[in-house]
Each structure stands twice: as C-alpha cells, then as structure tokens.
Design an enzyme around this catalytic site. Structure first.
Site, short mmCIF file in Angstrom:
data_model
loop_
_atom_site.label_atom_id
_atom_site.label_comp_id
_atom_site.label_asym_id
_atom_site.label_seq_id
_atom_site.Cartn_x
_atom_site.Cartn_y
_atom_site.Cartn_z
N ARG A 157 0.81 -1.22 0.00
CA ARG A 157 0.00 0.00 0.00
C ARG A 157 0.84 1.26 0.00
O ARG A 157 0.59 2.20 -0.76
CB ARG A 157 -0.92 0.04 1.23
CG ARG A 157 -2.17 -0.76 1.09
CD ARG A 157 -2.56 -1.31 2.44
NE ARG A 157 -1.62 -2.33 2.82
CZ ARG A 157 -1.72 -3.61 2.47
NH1 ARG A 157 -2.76 -4.02 1.80
NH2 ARG A 157 -0.79 -4.49 2.80
N THR A 158 1.81 1.33 0.91
CA THR A 158 2.50 2.60 1.11
C THR A 158 3.29 2.99 -0.14
O THR A 158 3.18 4.12 -0.62
CB THR A 158 3.42 2.50 2.34
OG1 THR A 158 2.64 2.09 3.46
CG2 THR A 158 4.07 3.85 2.63
N LYS A 166 26.33 -3.81 -1.12
CA LYS A 166 27.81 -3.76 -1.17
C LYS A 166 28.38 -3.16 0.11
O LYS A 166 29.59 -2.95 0.20
CB LYS A 166 28.26 -2.91 -2.36
CG LYS A 166 27.75 -3.38 -3.70
CD LYS A 166 28.28 -2.45 -4.79
CE LYS A 166 27.62 -2.72 -6.12
NZ LYS A 166 27.91 -1.65 -7.09
N HIS A 184 5.02 6.06 11.57
CA HIS A 184 4.52 5.91 10.19
C HIS A 184 3.51 7.04 9.96
O HIS A 184 2.30 6.80 9.87
CB HIS A 184 3.88 4.53 10.04
CG HIS A 184 3.59 4.09 8.62
ND1 HIS A 184 3.74 4.92 7.53
CD2 HIS A 184 3.16 2.89 8.14
CE1 HIS A 184 3.40 4.24 6.44
NE2 HIS A 184 3.05 3.01 6.78
C1 NCD Z 1 1.77 -1.12 8.14
C2 NCD Z 1 3.26 -0.91 8.34
O1 NCD Z 1 4.05 -1.13 7.43
O2 NCD Z 1 3.59 -0.45 9.43
N1 NCD Z 1 1.43 -1.31 6.80
C3 NCD Z 1 1.07 -0.21 6.08
O3 NCD Z 1 1.88 0.65 5.83
N2 NCD Z 1 -0.22 -0.09 5.73
C4 NCD Z 1 1.15 -2.08 9.06
C5 NCD Z 1 1.74 -3.44 9.19
O4 NCD Z 1 2.65 -3.82 8.46
O5 NCD Z 1 1.26 -4.17 10.06
#
Ligand code: NCD
Length: 318
Positions: free
Chosen positions: A66-67, A96, A145
């Site tokens: 998704r991200t 490397k 995040h």
């Molecule tokens: C999350 C992450 O990467 O922190 N995923 C995301 O970005 N939607 C949640 C997760 O991995 O559990």
C-alpha cells in the site's frame, strides 16, 4: 546538475526543508490543512496543484504494498515522476556495504523528495540530516509511520464526519506497531480524544507514547480483553502482530491470533462505529466481516493516494 534541474529546485531551496519524519513534524493546523488539501484532490489536481517535472524517489528496505504503490500513484497523478528501490536492501549498493547516509545523499541528488522505509527506528531522522531535499518517513522499524496516520485521520473524518471527541480503540501489537504509535500521537492533538489501548501486557503501548498522552491530558485506559472494550467505541482500529519485530518465532507464536475480529465481535460494536486496519491482515480480521458496512479498511487503504498527494504537494510546493 543541469540548468533545468537547478531551476526546478530553486523554489524550495529558499525555505526550510519540509521533512515528515514523524508526528513531531505535525501539529493540528497542519494536519487539518493536509486533510483539506487531500479532500480537494479527490477529483485530481487543479492546475496549481500539479507537480509536473518533479521526481519522487521511493527507497524501501522493508516490504510494502500500500505505502509504496500509493506514494508512487500519488506522484504520477500529480504529474510528477518516480524512481524506486522497492527492495533496497538487496538491490541497491547497501548490498555492497554502503551506509544509509551515503545512499540518501546520493539519491537526494537525483530526486526532489525522498520517501524512505527502513527497519531502524530513527532512520528517517538520520536521512533528513544528510538529505538536501524533503524526507518523508514511510515507516522506521517500530518507530513511526506518519502518513499512515494522516490517512487514518482522513478516513475517520470521511466516515464519521468529524475527528474530535471520539472514542478510539487501538488493538493488537501496540509495542511494535508503528501505525498505532503514530495514530495515538496524532489523535492526542485532536480535542476530546479518548483512547482504549487493547494489547497483551507484553505488547503494550510504549512509555514514550503514554507519556505524550499524559502530557496532553488525553484520557486512556489499557486493557487486554477485546470483547469487553468495543461496546462504546466510535472507531475500532485493529492491527497485526508484528512478526518481524520478535526475537524468536516462538515469541511471535505466543501472541499470534490473540485478537480476532469476527462477526460475533462486530455484534458488540455500535452501529455507527467503523472498523479500521492499516493492512496487511494476517488472520486478525475474519473475511466474513468484509461485507459489514462498518468495515472501512479497504476504503481506508484507498484514501492513501489523496493523502499522499497532499503530503507530496505540501513537501514540495505547498
Ligand atoms: C503497516 C506498516 O508497514 O507499518 N502497513 C502499512 O503501511 N499499511 C502495518 C503493518 O505492516 O502491520
């Protein structure tokens, strides 16, 4: 650097770089601005909102669906372009032995904005120290995040019509889950937030986040039984047990499956409430729940594109 690139960069070398390393780079007016901007982008960018000619570099040292895709789709929809290391650990010069700092310095010379996902807490701060373009944190280990939390707030506002005075339950691996950590910190800036933190004791929310909640006067309580916690919630925010953050697979297995949202649990959730999840889910939401109109997680993921369009626009041109 070519004259064209120099000219493209000129406007944003005059003001401080707009990094988004974590919730500390945000405040409520900026959050509200970004959510309004995201909403204004729902039908595509107006001429003044485009980022034609700009280049985004996505540098991902951890898996992502998704991200990364939504950041890249966001930049393309704004008229910009994308260069990408989707598996930077194996496919870039890190393999490397190059340091994160050197990689960032180099890629910052090729792009106008960097989006970084890395397993180390604090990696986005380290990147921002050496980059001469904005750095956006797309997940630093068990740290933060922030753009996930912005899209979570956008989703709550869109689904429930407001952000303030809501009862929100954060569920799962709150110790290692950067989405729950960042969301708690962003919600602590919103008036009237009340939090219920549902986790096994070993996976409870970190003291750094709890201290921030206390400082900002956010009422919260910590519980370890999900079924008792959902009856008065406006938002149930389920998360994955973060397998990759445990020292041993046995430690992970002890917690796997500890909370599962199924139709029986949904019967306890108020009719007006919504069920969210940053995804991916690995068993903690029964697919039988997907057809419940309160299941907002696929709509939530979709909201990532406009929110990341807003974030890129703010970082580069806003
Ligand atoms: C999350 C992450 O990467 O922190 N995923 C995301 O970005 N939607 C949640 C997760 O991995 O559990």
């Amino acid at each position: 650097m070519s004259d064209t690139l120099t000219a493209l960069r000129a406007p944003h070398t005059r003001r401080p770089l707009r990094h988004l390393r974590g919730p500390a780079d945000l405040d409520l007016p900026l959050i509200e601005h970004l959510l309004r901007l995201a909403s204004s982008l729902e039908n595509g960018p107006a001429p003044g909102q485009r980022l034609d000619g700009r280049v985004l570099a996505t540098i991902f040292y951890e898996p992502s669906t998704r991200t990364r895709f939504s950041f890249e789709a966001a930049m393309l929809r704004l008229g910009g372009q994308v260069i990408s290391a989707e598996n930077a650990k194996a496919a870039s010069s890190v393999a490397k032995g190059e340091s994160l700092e050197d990689t960032i310095r180099i890629v910052a010379g090729f792009a106008d904005v960097l989006v970084l996902r890395h397993p180390d807490v604090g990696s986005a701060d380290r990147a921002a120290q050496v980059a001469d373009v904005p750095v956006i944190n797309a997940g630093d280990g068990a740290g933060q995040h922030p753009t996930q939390s912005l899209l979570d707030l956008y989703t709550i506002q869109k689904e429930l019509g407001r952000l303030d005075h809501l009862r929100i339950g954060l569920v799962g691996d709150l110790r290692h889950g950067r989405t729950a950590r960042s969301l708690a910190l962003l919600l602590s800036m919103v008036p009237g937030t009340e939090l219920t933190l549902v986790s096994p004791p070993a996976l409870s929310m970190g003291d750094d986040v709890l201290a921030a909640l206390a400082t900002r006067g956010v009422p919260y309580h910590e519980v370890d039984r999900l079924a008792d916690a959902v009856g008065d919630l406006d938002v149930l925010y389920q998360t994955r047990i973060q397998a990759e953050r445990f020292q041993t697979s046995e430690a992970y297995e002890r917690h796997r499956g500890v909370y599962v949202v199924d139709p029986a649990l949904m019967r306890r959730l108020p009719d007006h409430a919504i069920l969210m999840h940053p995804l991916p889910r690995v068993g903690e939401i029964d697919p039988a729940v997907d057809s419940d109109p309160r299941a907002a997680y696929f709509r939530q993921a979709r909201n990532g594109v406009v929110v990341r369009m807003a974030t890129l626009h703010w970082a580069l041109a806003g």
